[in-house]
Design an enzyme around this catalytic site. Structure first.
Site, short mmCIF file in Angstrom:
data_model
loop_
_atom_site.label_atom_id
_atom_site.label_comp_id
_atom_site.label_asym_id
_atom_site.label_seq_id
_atom_site.Cartn_x
_atom_site.Cartn_y
_atom_site.Cartn_z
N GLU B 29 -13.67 14.66 -6.61
CA GLU B 29 -13.24 13.98 -5.39
C GLU B 29 -13.25 12.46 -5.60
O GLU B 29 -14.29 11.91 -5.98
CB GLU B 29 -14.16 14.40 -4.23
CG GLU B 29 -14.02 15.89 -3.92
CD GLU B 29 -15.26 16.51 -3.27
OE1 GLU B 29 -16.09 15.77 -2.72
OE2 GLU B 29 -15.38 17.75 -3.33
N SER B 59 -13.42 20.46 -2.42
CA SER B 59 -13.59 21.88 -2.64
C SER B 59 -14.47 22.07 -3.87
O SER B 59 -13.98 22.29 -4.97
CB SER B 59 -12.19 22.51 -2.86
OG SER B 59 -12.30 23.86 -3.21
N GLU B 60 -15.78 21.95 -3.66
CA GLU B 60 -16.68 21.99 -4.82
C GLU B 60 -16.60 23.33 -5.54
O GLU B 60 -16.63 23.39 -6.77
CB GLU B 60 -18.12 21.68 -4.39
CG GLU B 60 -18.33 20.22 -3.97
CD GLU B 60 -17.84 19.92 -2.55
OE1 GLU B 60 -17.57 20.89 -1.80
OE2 GLU B 60 -17.72 18.73 -2.20
N GLN B 82 -19.38 14.82 -6.11
CA GLN B 82 -19.59 13.45 -5.62
C GLN B 82 -21.05 13.10 -5.34
O GLN B 82 -21.48 11.99 -5.61
CB GLN B 82 -18.73 13.24 -4.38
CG GLN B 82 -18.55 11.81 -4.01
CD GLN B 82 -17.39 11.65 -3.04
OE1 GLN B 82 -17.52 11.98 -1.87
NE2 GLN B 82 -16.26 11.19 -3.52
N PHE B 83 -21.79 14.04 -4.76
CA PHE B 83 -23.24 13.90 -4.57
C PHE B 83 -23.86 15.25 -4.90
O PHE B 83 -23.26 16.28 -4.57
CB PHE B 83 -23.58 13.55 -3.11
CG PHE B 83 -23.31 12.10 -2.74
CD1 PHE B 83 -24.31 11.15 -2.85
CD2 PHE B 83 -22.06 11.72 -2.28
CE1 PHE B 83 -24.05 9.83 -2.50
CE2 PHE B 83 -21.80 10.40 -1.94
CZ PHE B 83 -22.81 9.45 -2.05
N ALA B 84 -25.03 15.24 -5.51
CA ALA B 84 -25.68 16.52 -5.84
C ALA B 84 -25.92 17.35 -4.58
O ALA B 84 -25.98 18.57 -4.63
CB ALA B 84 -26.98 16.27 -6.58
N TYR B 86 -23.83 17.94 -2.46
CA TYR B 86 -22.59 18.68 -2.16
C TYR B 86 -22.33 19.81 -3.16
O TYR B 86 -21.28 20.43 -3.15
CB TYR B 86 -21.36 17.76 -2.21
CG TYR B 86 -21.40 16.54 -1.34
CD1 TYR B 86 -22.33 16.40 -0.31
CD2 TYR B 86 -20.46 15.53 -1.53
CE1 TYR B 86 -22.33 15.26 0.48
CE2 TYR B 86 -20.46 14.39 -0.74
CZ TYR B 86 -21.39 14.26 0.26
OH TYR B 86 -21.39 13.13 1.03
N ILE B 87 -23.28 20.03 -4.04
CA ILE B 87 -23.01 20.97 -5.13
C ILE B 87 -23.16 22.43 -4.67
O ILE B 87 -22.66 23.35 -5.32
CB ILE B 87 -23.95 20.66 -6.33
CG1 ILE B 87 -23.27 21.03 -7.65
CG2 ILE B 87 -25.29 21.31 -6.19
CD1 ILE B 87 -23.97 20.45 -8.87
N PRO B 89 -21.82 24.36 -2.33
CA PRO B 89 -20.66 25.26 -2.20
C PRO B 89 -20.21 25.83 -3.55
O PRO B 89 -19.55 26.85 -3.58
CB PRO B 89 -19.57 24.33 -1.60
CG PRO B 89 -20.33 23.27 -0.90
CD PRO B 89 -21.58 23.05 -1.72
N HIS B 129 -27.40 12.72 1.06
CA HIS B 129 -27.03 11.86 -0.07
C HIS B 129 -28.25 11.48 -0.89
O HIS B 129 -28.26 10.44 -1.54
CB HIS B 129 -26.32 10.59 0.40
CG HIS B 129 -25.16 10.82 1.31
ND1 HIS B 129 -25.31 11.03 2.65
CD2 HIS B 129 -23.84 10.93 1.05
CE1 HIS B 129 -24.13 11.23 3.20
NE2 HIS B 129 -23.22 11.19 2.25
#
Lengths: 410, 338
Positions: B29, B59-60, B82-84, B86-87, B89, B129
Site C-alpha cells: 500500500e 488488501s493485506e 504498511q504497519f505490523a 495491519y498484518i 488480515p 500503529h
C-alpha cells in the site's frame, strides 16, 4: 418537537433454506438453466463491457442444436476424455472402498464433477499451472500422473511422494501442473493470481487456472483474488466449482438468491461465464475461450461451472442427513460421463460394448496400481521414515528440528 | 561507506536487490509512486520502473496471497505491510500457506517471500500503529522472524532475508527509523549521525539470519533484547550500574541459542526485555529455553520486562512502554543475591 415515526412493519430476519431436506421432494426450480445470453459466443477478445449478460445465461453444447460454443472436438479426443472421466470415477470408487476397508484415514470423491478438472487438464499447456480444489484428481489422471503414486499418497505409505506429511488426496505435483492442495478452502485462489502476475511480469506465455468451491466464494480470499486479477489483468482463469453443497450447507447460504456466482465478475471488471459443468464440451469451450483471452493479455475470466456433488463431502460425511437421498437423480444437468457417452454413441463413435470393455481395461489398470501400492503398504502398515516428519520445515533444518529429531531418536 | 539512517539503509538494501536480481519486486500500500508512508521505498519505482515497485489495493490478505503465488512461480517478492498492526488480515496466508507450503508439498513448492513491516511503539500511534506482534509469528513453524536494531544490520539482514528461500517476516522498528531511541521521551530527537552502525556500505553485503550480536560485554548479568529495545537496554544498563552483557538477538527465528546460553551460563543472571505485552510474549520462550539449558548456572530467577498486558494505549504510551528505568529495577532485583 415532532414525534419519532413508528413503523407499522416488524422487521423479519431471513434465513434461507434449501428446496428440500431428507424426506422431501428434490427440486432445482430455484436455479435458472436457461441458455439465455450464452446462446451467442462472443469473440474471446471482445471488450468486457459487451459481455455483461453472459454470466446470467448458461453455456451448453451437448443436447443443444448448433451450439455456438461447440468446440468441434475430434471423436478421438472425446473418447479419450470419456476414458479419463471413467478412470477417475472408478479410481475414486475403489479408494472410497479402500477407506471403508481401513486402508486410509480419509477420502473425497468428485462424482458428477469429473468434467471440470479433466477438460482443462487436456486442453491447457504443460507449463500452465492449475491451483485445484480437492475435487480435481481427474486432472492428475488426465496428465498421466502414476496411479500407484496417487494411491501411495492416499495410503501415506513408505512411497508417499509427500512423505507422510499431508492428508490423503491433498496432492502436489509441480511437474504435472498441479499446485499443492490444502484442507483450508479457498486460500490458494490468490496464489493463482500471483502466479499469473509473475508469468506476465517475466514476459512468459504461461497462464494460471484457479479453482474455488461456491461455498468458499464467501471467503475474503475470493474477493481479494478477483480484485488483484481485475486491477493487474492477471492472465488467469478463475473458476468456481458450484456443486450446490458445501458439506451440509446449500449454495443459497453462499450468496443471495436471484443472482449467479458468475455474475460477481461484473463488479471486478472481468468477464464472467456460467457453464453447464456436466457438459464436457461446454467446459472445454469455456476454458478455451478464457485461455485465449488470458494469453492475449486481456486478463482474467471468472467461470462458474454449474454441477452437482453427487457424493458426500468426504468419507466423514453422510449427505442423507441433510438432503433428499435421491436428489442427485433430479439434477437437471445429468451426469458428465453418461452424457458424453450418449453423445459419442449418438455420433456413432462409441458403443455400450466398447464402454464396458473400456471399463474392464481401466479397472485392470487400477487393480494393478492398487496391488503395487498395497505391496508397499496401507496406512499404518507402512510409512515413510519418521525422520521425514522433521524435513522440509525450512530449506535447511534449524537447531530445534535437529535437537527434536535426536530427542525422538529418529 | 555512507552515513545512513535506517530508512535509507533499508531503501539501499531494496535498491541493491532490485539491481542485482530481476526476480525481485516490491509491492504494497502506497509503496509505488509515493514511496511509502515512511518513505522506505522512495525513488525505487522511479529508478527501477513501476513493475518492480508498485501500489496494491488495501488488501493485506491479497498482498500476501499474491506474493506466495509469485514465489511459487520462481520470483522473490518483497511485499510491504504498511504497519505490523495491519498484518492480521494476512495471517491465514502466512500461517496456513507461506509457512506450510514447502512442508506439505514435499519440497515441490515454497514461498521465498520477505514481508517487510514497521512495528513497535513510541510514536504516539495508539493501538493500531504501535504493536509488536513478533511472538505470534515466532510460534508459527515454518516462518522466520527478523528484527534489526541498527541501519547496518537492517540492510544486511534484509538482503539475507530476501536471498533466503523460506518466508521471512522482517519487522522494522519504526521508532528507530530516524535515530536511536533510549526509551526516555521528551528529549531532543537523536539522529543516526555519528553512530558507528550508521556507517553503511553502499553495495551488497549480508548479516546472517540466526546470529545474535553481543552489543556490550558484561560479567554480572545478561540482557536479551531486539529492535528498539536494544537501545533502551543500553540506557537501562548504564542507569543500573550493573556490568551486564547485552545481546541483540537480531532474529528470533532462527534463534542464536548458542550465544544466549553461553552468555547466561557465564553471568548466571538474565533479564529479557521486549516491547510486546508480557504474557505469552517471546520472553516466555527465552526464559523457558534458558532454564532448560542453564538452570544450574542461574543465581537468580530470570526476569521479564515487557509491555503491560493491555492493548497498546494512546495517552499512557510512556506508562506502558518498558523504558530504561524498569530495566534498571529488574537488573537490581536479579543482583539482590549477589
Amino acid at each position: 418537537m415532532a414525534e419519532p415515526q413508528t413503523s407499522s412493519h416488524r422487521l423479519e430476519l431471513h434465513i434461507p433454506e434449501p428446496a428440500a431436506r431428507p424426506g422431501g421432494t428434490a427440486s432445482f426450480d430455484h436455479i435458472s438453466f436457461a441458455i439465455g445470453a450464452a446462446a451467442r459466443k462472443p469473440a474471446p477478445l471482445a471488450p468486457e463491457a459487451e459481455l455483461r449478460e453472459l454470466p446470467f445465461g448458461l453455456i451448453r453444447v451437448m443436447g443443444t442444436e448448433n451450439s455456438a460454443w461447440d468446440p468441434q472436438l475430434p471423436p478421438e479426443t472425446m473418447r479419450q476424455a470419456l476414458r479419463i472421466m471413467l478412470q477417475t470415477r472408478l479410481f475414486e470408487d475403489r479408494m472410497f472402498r479402500a477407506h471403508r476397508q481401513g486402508k486410509t484415514s480419509f477420502f473425497m470423491k468428485s462424482t458428477g464433477e469429473e468434467a471440470i478438472g479433466i477438460a482443462p487438464a487436456m486442453l491447457l499447456g504443460a507449463g500452465d499451472m492449475c491451483f485445484p480444489t480437492y475435487r480435481m484428481q481427474g486432472w492428475l489422471i488426465a496428465r498421466g500422473y502414476p496411479l500407484e503414486m496417487m494411491i501411495n499418497q492416499i495410503y501415506s505409505n513408505a512411497k508417499d511422494p509427500l512423505a507422510g506429511r499431508q492428508l490423503p488426496i491433498l496432492y502436489s505435483a509441480r511437474d504435472y501442473g498441479f499446485y499443492s492442495l490444502s484442507g483450508n478452502v479457498g486460500s490458494r485462489f490468490g496464489h493463482a493470481v500471483g502466479w499469473a502476475m509473475a508469468s506476465a511480469y517475466k514476459g512468459d506465455d504461461k497462464i494460471a487456472l484457479g479453482f474455488i468451491g461456491e461455498g468458499s466464494t464467501a471467503e475474503g480470499d475470493f474477493h481479494e483474488a478477483l480484485t488483484f486479477a481485475g486491477v493487474y489483468r492477471a492472465p488467469a482463469i478463475l473458476a468456481i466449482n458450484n456443486n450446490q453443497w458445501a458439506i451440509s450447507t446449500f449454495a443459497g447460504i453462499a450468496t443471495a438468491d436471484g443472482t449467479t456466482f458468475a455474475s460477481k465478475a461484473i463488479a471486478y471488471g472481468i468477464p464472467g461465464l456460467r457453464v453447464d459443468g456436466n457438459d464436457f464440451l461446454a467446459v472445454w469451450a469455456a476454458t478455451q475461450w478464457a485461455a485465449e483471452r488470458a494469453r492475449a493479455n486481456l486478463g482474467a475470466t471468472l467461470i462458474e461451472f454449474l454441477t452437482y456433488r453427487a457424493s458426500g463431502h468426504s468419507t466423514s460425511d453422510d449427505p442423507t442427513k441433510y438432503r433428499p437421498a435421491d436428489e442427485a437423480a433430479h439434477w437437471p444437468l445429468g451426469d458428465p460421463i453418461e452424457r458424453l457417452k450418449a453423445h459419442l454413441i449418438q455420433l456413432g463413435e462409441w458403443s455400450e460394448e466398447r464402454h464396458a470393455q473400456a471399463g474392464a481395461e481401466l479397472t485392470e489398470q487400477l487393480r494393478s496400481a492398487q496391488r503395487a501400492a498395497e505391496e508397499v503398504g496401507t496406512l499404518g502398515q507402512s510409512k515413510p521414515s519418521v525422520a521425514e516428519m522433521f524435513n522440509c520445515v525450512f530449506k535447511e533444518p534449524d537447531w530445534r528440528v535437529i535437537e527434536q529429531r535426536r530427542e525422538l531418536g529418529v | 561507506m555512507a552515513t545512513m539512517n535506517m530508512i535509507q539503509a533499508i531503501n539501499s538494501a531494496l535498491d541493491v536487490k532490485l539491481t542485482d536480481d530481476p526476480d525481485t519486486l516490491i509491492f504494497g500500500e502506497d509503496v509505488g509512486y509515493f514511496g511509502g508512508v515512511f518513505r522506505v521505498t522512495d525513488g525505487l519505482a522511479k529508478k527501477h520502473g513501476l513493475k518492480r515497485c508498485f501500489d496494491t489495493p488495501i488488501s493485506e490478505g491479497g498482498i500476501i496471497a499474491t506474493a506466495i503465488g509469485m514465489g511459487a512461480y520462481g520470483l522473490r517478492p518483497i511485499p510491504e505491510i504498511q504497519f505490523a498492526d495491519y498484518i492480521l488480515p494476512a495471517f491465514d496466508q502466512l500461517v496456513s500457506e507461506a509457512a506450510r507450503l514447502r512442508y506439505r508439498s514435499g519440497g515441490d513448492f515454497w514461498a521465498p517471500i520477505t514481508v517487510r513491516s514497521p512495528y513497535g511503539g513510541g510514536i504516539f500511534g495508539g493501538q493500531t500503529h504501535s504493536q509488536s506482534p513478533e511472538a505470534i509469528f515466532a510460534h508459527i513453524t515454518g516462518l522466520k522472524t527478523v528484527i534489526p536494531s541498527t541501519p547496518y544490520d537492517a540492510k544486511g539482514l534484509l538482503i539475507a532475508a530476501i536471498e533466503d528461500d523460506d518466508p521471512v517476516i522482517f519487522l522494522e522498528p519504526k521508532r528507530l527509523y530516524n535515530g536511536p531511541f533510549d526509551g526516555r521521551p521528551g528529549q531532543a530527537l537523536k539522529t543516526w549521525e555519528g553512530h558507528p552502525a550508521a556507517d553503511v556500505p553502499e553495495g551488497h553485503y549480508t548479516v546472517p539470519l540466526g546470529k545474535a550480536a553481543v552489543v556490550r560485554d558484561g560479567q554480572e548479568a545478561t540482557v536479551l533484547a531486539y529492535g528498539t529495545m536494544v537501545h533502551v537496554a543500553l540506557a537501562g544498563i548504564a542507569e543500573s550500574g550493573v556490568d551486564a552483557e547485552l545481546i541483540d538477538l537480531r532474529s528470533i527465528v532462527p534463534l542464536d541459542i548458542e550465544t544466549i546460553t553461553a552468555s547466561v551460563a557465564k553471568t548466571g543472571r538474565c533479564v529479557i526485555l521486549h516491547e510486546a505485552s508480557r504474557f505469552g510474549g517471546f520472553g516466555g520462550e527465552l526464559a523457558a529455553l534458558l532454564q532448560e539449558r542453564c538452570f544450574w548456572a542461574l543465581k537468580s530467577p530470570i526476569e521479564r520486562v515487557a509491555g503491560w498486558d493491555t492493548p497498546y494505549p494512546h495517552a499512557f504510551e510512556w506508562d506502558y512502554f518498558p523504558g530504561p528505568g524498569r530495566l534498571a529495577k529488574a537488573l537490581a532485583r536479579v543482583m539482590e543475591n549477589a
